[in-house]
Design a protein around this motif. Structure first.
Motif, PDB file in Angstrom:
ATOM      1  N   ARG A  65      50.949  21.226 -26.753  1.00 58.80           N
ATOM      2  CA  ARG A  65      51.831  22.400 -26.635  1.00 58.80           C
ATOM      3  C   ARG A  65      51.556  23.447 -27.706  1.00 58.80           C
ATOM      4  NH1 ARG A  65      57.522  19.514 -28.572  1.00 58.80           N
ATOM      5  NH2 ARG A  65      56.654  18.526 -30.415  1.00 58.80           N
ATOM      6  N   VAL A  66      50.607  23.185 -28.608  1.00 59.82           N
ATOM      7  CA  VAL A  66      50.326  24.155 -29.677  1.00 59.82           C
ATOM      8  C   VAL A  66      49.470  25.298 -29.120  1.00 59.82           C
ATOM      9  CG1 VAL A  66      49.181  24.481 -31.912  1.00 59.82           C
ATOM     10  CG2 VAL A  66      50.499  22.395 -31.460  1.00 59.82           C
ATOM     11  N   GLU A 108      56.433  23.524 -33.628  1.00 58.88           N
ATOM     12  CA  GLU A 108      56.697  23.104 -32.254  1.00 58.88           C
ATOM     13  C   GLU A 108      57.854  22.103 -32.208  1.00 58.88           C
ATOM     14  OE1 GLU A 108      53.645  23.159 -33.667  1.00 58.88           O
ATOM     15  OE2 GLU A 108      52.822  24.885 -32.588  1.00 58.88           O
ATOM     16  N   ARG A 109      57.877  21.198 -33.150  1.00 62.15           N
ATOM     17  CA  ARG A 109      58.939  20.188 -33.176  1.00 62.15           C
ATOM     18  C   ARG A 109      60.294  20.826 -33.485  1.00 62.15           C
ATOM     19  NH1 ARG A 109      55.957  15.047 -36.012  1.00 62.15           N
ATOM     20  NH2 ARG A 109      54.907  14.362 -34.115  1.00 62.15           N
ATOM     21  N   ALA A 121      54.161   9.043 -32.268  1.00 63.83           N
ATOM     22  CA  ALA A 121      54.043  10.411 -31.777  1.00 63.83           C
ATOM     23  C   ALA A 121      52.708  11.002 -32.188  1.00 63.83           C
ATOM     24  CB  ALA A 121      55.187  11.266 -32.316  1.00 63.83           C
ATOM     25  N   GLN A 122      52.350  10.753 -33.446  1.00 64.91           N
ATOM     26  CA  GLN A 122      51.091  11.308 -33.921  1.00 64.91           C
ATOM     27  C   GLN A 122      49.886  10.706 -33.207  1.00 64.91           C
ATOM     28  OE1 GLN A 122      51.063  11.300 -38.211  1.00 64.91           O
ATOM     29  NE2 GLN A 122      52.717  12.808 -38.213  1.00 64.91           N
ATOM     30  N   GLU A 134      50.635  11.755 -29.038  1.00 66.49           N
ATOM     31  CA  GLU A 134      50.922  13.111 -28.586  1.00 66.49           C
ATOM     32  C   GLU A 134      49.792  14.067 -28.893  1.00 66.49           C
ATOM     33  OE1 GLU A 134      54.713  14.358 -29.954  1.00 66.49           O
ATOM     34  OE2 GLU A 134      55.717  13.231 -28.380  1.00 66.49           O
ATOM     35  N   GLU A 139      63.505   4.461 -32.997  1.00 71.82           N
ATOM     36  CA  GLU A 139      64.650   4.935 -33.777  1.00 71.82           C
ATOM     37  C   GLU A 139      64.301   5.109 -35.259  1.00 71.82           C
ATOM     38  OE1 GLU A 139      67.370   5.897 -32.397  1.00 71.82           O
ATOM     39  OE2 GLU A 139      66.963   5.131 -30.396  1.00 71.82           O
ATOM     40  N   HIS A 151      61.421  22.659 -30.313  1.00 74.70           N
ATOM     41  CA  HIS A 151      61.950  21.752 -29.295  1.00 74.70           C
ATOM     42  C   HIS A 151      63.318  21.208 -29.709  1.00 74.70           C
ATOM     43  CE1 HIS A 151      62.385  18.663 -26.331  1.00 74.70           C
ATOM     44  NE2 HIS A 151      62.420  17.732 -27.265  1.00 74.70           N
ATOM     45  N   ASP A 155      58.464   5.906 -35.010  1.00 71.50           N
ATOM     46  CA  ASP A 155      58.432   6.877 -33.922  1.00 71.50           C
ATOM     47  C   ASP A 155      57.443   7.998 -34.224  1.00 71.50           C
ATOM     48  OD1 ASP A 155      59.444   8.181 -31.573  1.00 71.50           O
ATOM     49  OD2 ASP A 155      60.394   9.580 -32.946  1.00 71.50           O
ATOM     50  N   GLU A 156      57.491   8.444 -35.469  1.00 70.21           N
ATOM     51  CA  GLU A 156      56.611   9.510 -35.915  1.00 70.21           C
ATOM     52  C   GLU A 156      55.144   9.121 -35.781  1.00 70.21           C
ATOM     53  OE1 GLU A 156      56.489  12.772 -37.075  1.00 70.21           O
ATOM     54  OE2 GLU A 156      58.106  12.325 -35.678  1.00 70.21           O
ATOM     55  N   GLU A 172      48.518  18.725 -30.772  1.00 68.50           N
ATOM     56  CA  GLU A 172      49.499  18.555 -29.690  1.00 68.50           C
ATOM     57  C   GLU A 172      49.167  19.538 -28.589  1.00 68.50           C
ATOM     58  OE1 GLU A 172      53.692  18.519 -30.382  1.00 68.50           O
ATOM     59  OE2 GLU A 172      53.453  17.694 -32.388  1.00 68.50           O
ATOM     60  N   PRO A 230      61.553  13.880 -32.933  1.00 70.09           N
ATOM     61  CA  PRO A 230      60.431  13.639 -33.848  1.00 70.09           C
ATOM     62  C   PRO A 230      60.228  14.788 -34.826  1.00 70.09           C
ATOM     63  CG  PRO A 230      59.778  13.192 -31.600  1.00 70.09           C
ATOM     64  CD  PRO A 230      61.138  13.794 -31.537  1.00 70.09           C
ATOM     65  N   GLY A 231      60.036  14.404 -36.063  1.00 67.32           N
ATOM     66  CA  GLY A 231      59.669  15.386 -37.083  1.00 67.32           C
ATOM     67  C   GLY A 231      60.825  16.159 -37.664  1.00 67.32           C
ATOM     68  N   ARG A 254      60.646  12.698 -24.360  1.00 66.01           N
ATOM     69  CA  ARG A 254      59.425  12.158 -24.915  1.00 66.01           C
ATOM     70  C   ARG A 254      59.649  10.718 -25.387  1.00 66.01           C
ATOM     71  NH1 ARG A 254      57.176  10.631 -28.912  1.00 66.01           N
ATOM     72  NH2 ARG A 254      59.181  10.768 -29.935  1.00 66.01           N
ATOM     73  N   ARG A 255      60.881  10.511 -25.888  1.00 64.06           N
ATOM     74  CA  ARG A 255      61.218   9.187 -26.368  1.00 64.06           C
ATOM     75  C   ARG A 255      61.187   8.161 -25.216  1.00 64.06           C
ATOM     76  NH1 ARG A 255      63.446   8.407 -30.974  1.00 64.06           N
ATOM     77  NH2 ARG A 255      63.928  10.590 -31.040  1.00 64.06           N
ATOM     78  N   LYS A 283      67.563  13.365 -34.129  1.00 65.27           N
ATOM     79  CA  LYS A 283      66.688  12.216 -33.859  1.00 65.27           C
ATOM     80  C   LYS A 283      65.328  12.620 -33.286  1.00 65.27           C
ATOM     81  CE  LYS A 283      70.212   8.701 -33.244  1.00 65.27           C
ATOM     82  NZ  LYS A 283      70.906   7.885 -32.239  1.00 65.27           N
TER      83      LYS A 283
END
Lengths: 207, 707
Positions: free
Chosen positions: A71-72, B110-111, A47-48, A51, A39, B114, A43-44, A69, B61-62, A14-15, B59
Motif C-alpha cells: 500500500r506504500v 500507512e499504519r 506483519a513485517q 505484509e 495480541e 489505517h 504481531d508486528e 508494503e 499494527p505499529g 488484517r489480523r 491494537k
C-alpha cells in the motif's frame, strides 16, 4: 499478491487474515497461540514478514533491493524510505503535480503509483537530474527566469518541464502552458516557468 | 553543491537548493525513532463527543498511542480556566465539521493512516448553521462589531448626491492552499526540551505559542523552519493540530511527524472569510465624489473572533469629504479564518474598486479619468501627507502598456467572432509597515559576511533581498554574503506578514552594515591604515578572524508625520466567450508603486504571483459548503480551482522604483499584498466592459455571465 488462494475475504481485518493464514499454520502454531501472538508484539514481526513484498527498482541510476508494503505509494517510498525528499507531496491525489518523477522516461505522478508497481523500472527524481556539479539546463533556466518562489512545486515543475521538451510539446507559449497545466504553482510563477522552458528548447541542448 | 555559484547577482540565493531538491522543508528532516501522527476529525458540525472508541486503533499494527480528550497529555495552559475555547484534547465540544478530535501515532505513515480510520466517535448532535448569508438575515444570530465605526463629514451623504449608487458585493470563502501541506515535526525530550520543525511564517511566534501552552521557557524550545512551501497567511499562527503533535511527542517520548491531507487544509488551517459588502457612492455631475459609505460583514467562527481591514481603503483612497464605514463579524459553525494574502483589504478593494468603476460608468466617464479626478493629495483620514505616492505616474505607465486607448467606454463594443473584449483597471493599496527586528552580522577575514535573523521566507525571497541590501552597502560580492533565517535561536524578528519583512528586517541589515563599516573604519584608524582600507586587510592587520555586530532596528517618529502606503495599479484585458460565458484574462499590466525596488527579479515574481492569485480570486476560487451537513464539498485541487499555467497570460510588471524618503533607510515599501489587492475588481470591471454584465458575486463563473 502471488498467493492468490490465500486472499482474505472482503471485510476481514488484517489480523483475521493473519489468524487464518496457512503460512502461520505452516510454522506449526496452534490457533490459540497464533491469536495470542497477534495480541502481542509478535504481531508486528508477522506483519513485517508477511505484509512486505520484495521490490527491486532503480532510482537515479542506483539499484535498490528492498521489501515494501504493497500500500506504500512510490511518493512515500521515495520520501520516507529512501529519504529522497526532493519529490514533494502536495495533494496525494494526482491533482497538483508536485510529486512528478520520470518512470522509464515518462512523467508520472508518483502519488498515484504504488511502489510495488515499479518493479524493475528506472526512476529519475529531481536529485538525479543534475550531472554532478553541473545543473541540468532546465534547472539553470529555472534559476535564470525565477521560475519559482517558495520552491515547493519546483522539483515537479522541472521534471514535468524536461518531459514537456522531450515530448515535443513546446511549439508555442500556449502549447507549453497547456502541457504544464498538471503542475500547480500557488506562488504564480507560471510565466517564468514558460520562459525557462522556451530558453531550454531554443538553447538546443540535449535534455 | 557549495561550489556552484549563481550567475546573476539578482538570482535567488537559495535557487540552487530549490532546483536540485536539496531545500529541506519541515517534513523532510530525518530524526532517529521518528513516528507518524494522523489526525482523526469530527464528522458532525456541532455538539459533543459522547464516546470515543479507540480500542481497535490502539491494537492495530505499529500503533504507539491514540491521544484524545480521554487521555489528554499535560498542556499546562489548557488546564486553567479561560484562554482559547478550542483547547485541543481538553474539550469534548465540537465547533465545526472536520475539527481534530484525536491523533493516532504509529511507526509508519500507512499504519497511522489505517489506524486513524478505526477510531469511532459517538456524538450528541446540536443544531448548527454554516451559512453566512442565512446568519446575516437571522435577527437572532450574533453580529459583533469588527472595527470601530468611522465617520468623516456627513453620514451616508451619497444618498442625497446628484448621481448615486448603492450596490452589494459578495465574496465567498477562499482557501490559501499553499502547495506544501501543513504540519510539524515535534521532538519532546527529557527535561522539557523541545525541538520542532515547523511550517511557519514566524519562528518566534511558534516558539512563543508553544511556550505559552505548555508553560515551559521559550529557551527550551528550538523552532526550525528554513524552507516554507508557501503560506499566504495560513502559517501566521500555530494551529491546534501543531499543539496536538507536540502533545503526542511529549506523551510517547519520541519525535512525531504530522503532515495533514489536502482535504484537511480546508478545515484545520483557516481560510479567507466570506464577506458581504455594501458600497454607497455619490458624485456630482463633474465626477467629483461627494459621499462614500462602505459597510461590510465578515464571517468568523463561534469559538474565536477574526477581523481584518475590509473597510480601510474607503477612508483615504479617494478625495471625499463625507465618508463613513462600518464592519461587523458574524459567527458561523466553521473553523476560524485567518488572513489570506492581501487580507481584508483585498476583500474590500473588490467592492470599492468595482463600485468606482460603476460610478464612472454612471457618469459616462473613463474610469481612469474618474480615479485621477478624485485622487487625493493628502490622506484625509489621518490628515497627513503621504510619505510618497506616484499613483498618477503609475496610471499613465499602465494605460500605455495595456493599450487603454483601444478601450471603448460603451460596454460590449469590441467583438471578434464569439469573443467580446474588455479592459478593466483597479487600484490596490496597503499600509507600508515597518516593525522591529534584530540582525547579527559577522564580517570575516576571508572576505565574507554572514547575517542572521529569526525571520522567515515563505517564498518572496527574504534572503535574496537582504543579501542585496548588504551587497550594496558593503560592496561585498553576493556570493560572499550569506543570510541565515528560519531558526528561533537567531536574533528576533517578527513574523512574515503584512508585507513588512523587507522593510523591517532590511532596515536591521542596513544598520548592521553601517555599524560594521564604522567598526572597520575605527580599527583602520587605530592601526594607522587608510580609512578606505579593505576590511579584509584591516582584520588581518589586527589579527582578527572576524568581527560581529548585532543591531535592533525600528522606525522613529516619521510615522507621526506621514501617511505610509504602498500602491499598485492593475490593468487587465479579458476576452469573454458570448456563447459559453468563459472568461480568459488575455493581458495583464501591473504597476507597483512601492518605493525602491531592492531585488528586481524577486519583486517582479511577487507581482506575477499577486496577479495569478488575483485571477483565481476573480474567476475560480470558492470553497463550497453543503450547509445541510456543514461540510466542504470541493476540498481538493480537482474541485477547488486555483489558476493553472494555461489560465495565465504574459504579465507585464512595472515599478515606479522611486525611494520613499521616510519609511526606512532603503526607501523600500512592502509589495506582497498590493500585488493582489484590487486585482479581482480589475477583472470584474473588464468583464463589464466586455459584456455590459456587472458581476458582483465572486468568482465570475460562466453561469453568472450567461444568467
Amino acid at each position: 499478491m502471488k498467493s492468490s488462494d490465500q486472499k482474505p475475504n472482503q471485510g476481514d481485518s488484517r489480523r483475521d487474515f493473519l489468524k487464518k493464514s496457512s503460512v502461520i499454520t505452516a510454522i506449526a502454531l496452534t490457533p490459540s497461540v497464533a491469536v495470542k501472538a497477534a495480541e502481542s508484539n509478535a504481531d508486528e514481526r508477522f506483519a513485517q514478514l508477511f505484509e512486505k513484498i520484495p521490490l527491486e527498482l532503480t532510482v537515479n541510476n542506483k539499484v535498490y533491493q528492498t521489501t515494501v508494503e504493497p500500500r506504500v505509494t512510490l511518493l512515500d517510498y521515495l520520501r520516507e524510505e529512501l529519504h529522497l525528499t526532493g519529490t514533494k507531496k502536495g495533494c496525494d491525489h494526482g491533482q497538483c503535480g508536485a510529486c512528478t518523477v520520470h518512470v522509464d522516461g515518462q512523467r508520472v505522478n508518483s502519488c498515484l503509483s504504488l511502489a510495488v508497481m515499479n518493479e524493475g523500472k528506472k526512476i529519475t527524481t529531481i536529485e538525479g537530474l543534475a550531472n554532478g556539479e553541473t545543473l541540468h539546463p532546465m534547472q539553470a533556466a529555472f534559476i535564470k527566469h525565477d521560475g519559482f518562489q517558495c520552491g515547493y512545486c519546483t522539483p515537479g515543475q522541472i521534471m514535468s518541464a524536461v518531459a514537456c521538451v522531450r515530448e515535443g510539446h513546446t511549439g508555442s507559449r500556449a502549447e507549453i502552458s497547456e502541457y504544464m497545466s498538471g503542475n500547480i504553482c500557488r506562488c504564480g510563477a507560471y510565466p517564468n516557468i514558460v520562459d525557462a522552458i522556451i530558453e531550454v528548447k531554443e538553447g538546443g541542448e540535449k535534455v | 553543491m557549495e561550489k556552484r555559484v549563481l550567475k546573476d547577482d539578482n538570482d535567488r540565493v537559495d535557487g540552487i537548493l530549490k532546483v536540485t531538491g536539496q531545500a529541506k522543508y519541515f517534513a523532510e528532516y530525518e530524526l532517529p525513532g521518528l513516528t507518524y501522527g494522523v489526525l482523526v476529525t469530527s464528522t458532525i458540525t456541532k455538539g459533543k463527543i459522547t464516546a470515543l472508541d479507540t480500542k481497535a486503533a490502539e491494537k492495530a499494527p505499529g500503533v504507539i498511542a491514540v491521544i484524545s480528550h480521554l487521555n489528554k497529555p499535560s498542556a499546562a495552559a489548557y488546564e486553567q480556566e479561560g484562554g482559547p475555547q478550542m483547547k485541543i484534547f481538553y474539550t469534548d465540544k465540537i465547533f465545526y465539521n472536520g475539527q481534530p478530535i484525536a491523533i493516532v501515532v504509529a511507526n509508519t505513515f500507512e499504519r497511522a493512516t489505517h489506524a486513524a480510520s478505526l477510531v469511532k466517535a459517538t456524538y450528541a448532535k446540536e443544531d448548527f448553521n454554516t451559512d453566512f448569508e442565512k446568519a446575516l438575515k437571522d435577527p437572532k444570530a450574533k453580529k459583533l462589531q469588527g472595527q470601530a465605526d468611522y465617520k468623516r463629514g456627513i453620514e451616508n451623504a451619497y444618498k442625497t448626491a446628484v448621481v448615486k449608487l448603492e450596490e452589494r458585493y459578495f465574496l465567498p470563502i477562499e482557501t490559501h492552499n499553499p502547495m506544501e501541506l501543513h504540519g510539524i515535526i515535534a521532538d519532546w525530550r527529557p527535561n522539557n526540551q523541545l525541538t520542532v520543525y515547523a511550517k511557519t511564517q514566524g519562528v518566534k511566534a511558534t516558539q512563543g505559542t508553544i511556550a505559552n501552552v505548555f508553560k515551559i521557557p521559550m529557551e527550551n524550545i528550538q523552532v526550525n523552519s528554513e524552507f516554507v512551501g508557501g503560506g499566504f497567511g495560513m502559517a501566521l499562527r500555530t494551529w491546534p493540530l501543531e499543539i496536538a503533535t507536540v502533545m503526542a511527542s511529549k506523551h510517547i517520548g519520541k519525535p512525531v511527524k504530522v503532515v495533514i491531507t489536502r482535504m484537511q487544509m480546508f478545515t484545520m488551517v483557516g481560510n479567507r472569510p466570506a464577506a458581504i459588502q455594501t458600497i454607497g457612492l455619490g458624485a456630482n455631475k463633474d465626477g467629483k465624489l461627494t459621499g462614500i459609505t462602505h459597510r461590510a460583514y465578515g464571517e468568523t467562527s463561534t469559538y474565536e473572533n477574526f477581523t481584518e481591514g475590509v473597510v480601510n481603503m474607503a477612508k483615504f483612497m479617494y478625495q471625499c469629504d463625507n465618508v463613513n464605514t462600518a464592519y461587523a463579524i458574524v459567527p458561523v459553525d466553521l473553523g476560524v479564518p485567518i488572513w489570506m494574502r492581501g487580507p481584508g483589504e483585498a476583500t474590500g478593494a473588490f467592492a470599492l474598486e468595482s463600485a468606482i468603476d460603476e460610478m464612472a460608468h454612471a457618469l459616462d466617464m473613463d474610469p481612469l479619468d474618474f480615479r485621477i479626478k478624485n485622487d487625493p493629495e493628502t490622506d484625509q483620514q489621518k490628515n497627513k501627507p503621504f510619505s510618497s505616492k506616484n499613483i498618477k505616474e503609475a496610471y499613465k505607465i499602465g494605460a500605455e502598456k495595456i493599450g487603454w486607448s483601444n478601450r471603448k467606454n460603451k460596454p460590449g463594443s469590441l467583438i471578434e467572432g464569439p469573443w467580446q473584449t474588455g479592459y478593466g483597471v483597479s487600484v490596490g493599496v496597503f499600509n507600508a509597515n515597518r516593525g522591529k527586528a534584530s540582525v547579527k552580522g559577522i564580517l570575516k577575514a576571508d572576505g565574507s559576511l554572514h547575517l542572521q535573523s529569526a525571520t522567515s521566507d515563505i517564498g518572496p525571497g527574504t534572503g535574496t533581498g537582504m543579501t542585496l541590501i548588504a551587497n550594496k552597502l558593503m560592496k561585498i560580492p553576493v556570493n560572499k554574503i550569506t543570510f541565515e533565517l528560519g531558526d528561533s535561536s537567531l536574533p528576533p524578528a517578527p513574523s512574515q506578514g503584512g508585507s513588512a519583512t523587507l522593510s523591517t528586517v532590511g532596515s536591521a541589515v542596513n544598520d548592521v552594515c553601517v555599524a560594521l563599516k564604522s567598526a572597520i573604519a575605527e580599527l583602520a584608524a587605530n592601526s594607522n591604515m587608510d580609512a578606505t582600507a579593505n576590511f579584509v586587510d584591516v582584520l588581518k592587520k589586527n589579527n582578527l578572524p572576524q568581527i560581529e555586530v548585532t543591531k535592533e532596528s525600528q522606525g522613529g517618529k516619521e510615522r507621526d508625520n506621514y501617511s505610509m502606503y504602498s500602491f499598485s495599479i492593475h490593468f487587465v484585458q479579458v476576452k469573454v466567450h458570448a456563447l459559453t460565458g468563459v472568461v480568459k484574462v488575455s493581458k495583464i499590466v501591473s504597476v507597483g508603486d512601492s518605493g525602491t525596488i531592492v531585488s528586481p527579479k524577486t519583486a517582479r515574481s511577487q507581482m506575477l504571483g499577486g496577479a495569478v492569485g488575483g485571477i483565481g480570486m476573480a474567476l475560480t476560487e470558492e470553497s463550497i459548503i453543503d450547509h445541510r451537513y456543514g461540510r466542504y464539498i470541493n476540498n481538493n485541487f480537482a474541485d477547488y480551482h486555483v489558476p493553472v499555467n494555461a489560465d495565465v497570460p504574459e504579465i507585464d510588471v512595472n515599478f515606479i522604483n522611486k525611494p520613499d524618503p521616510y519609511i526606512n533607510p532603503m526607501g523600500a515599501k512592502g509589495m506582497g499584498e498590493i500585488a493582489l489587492i484590487g486585482f479581482s475588481a480589475a477583472v470584474a470591471n473588464a468583464v463589464f466592459n466586455a459584456t455590459g454584465k456587472r458581476i458582483r458575486t465572486l468568482p465570475i463563473t460562466p453561469d453568472k455571465i450567461l444568467a
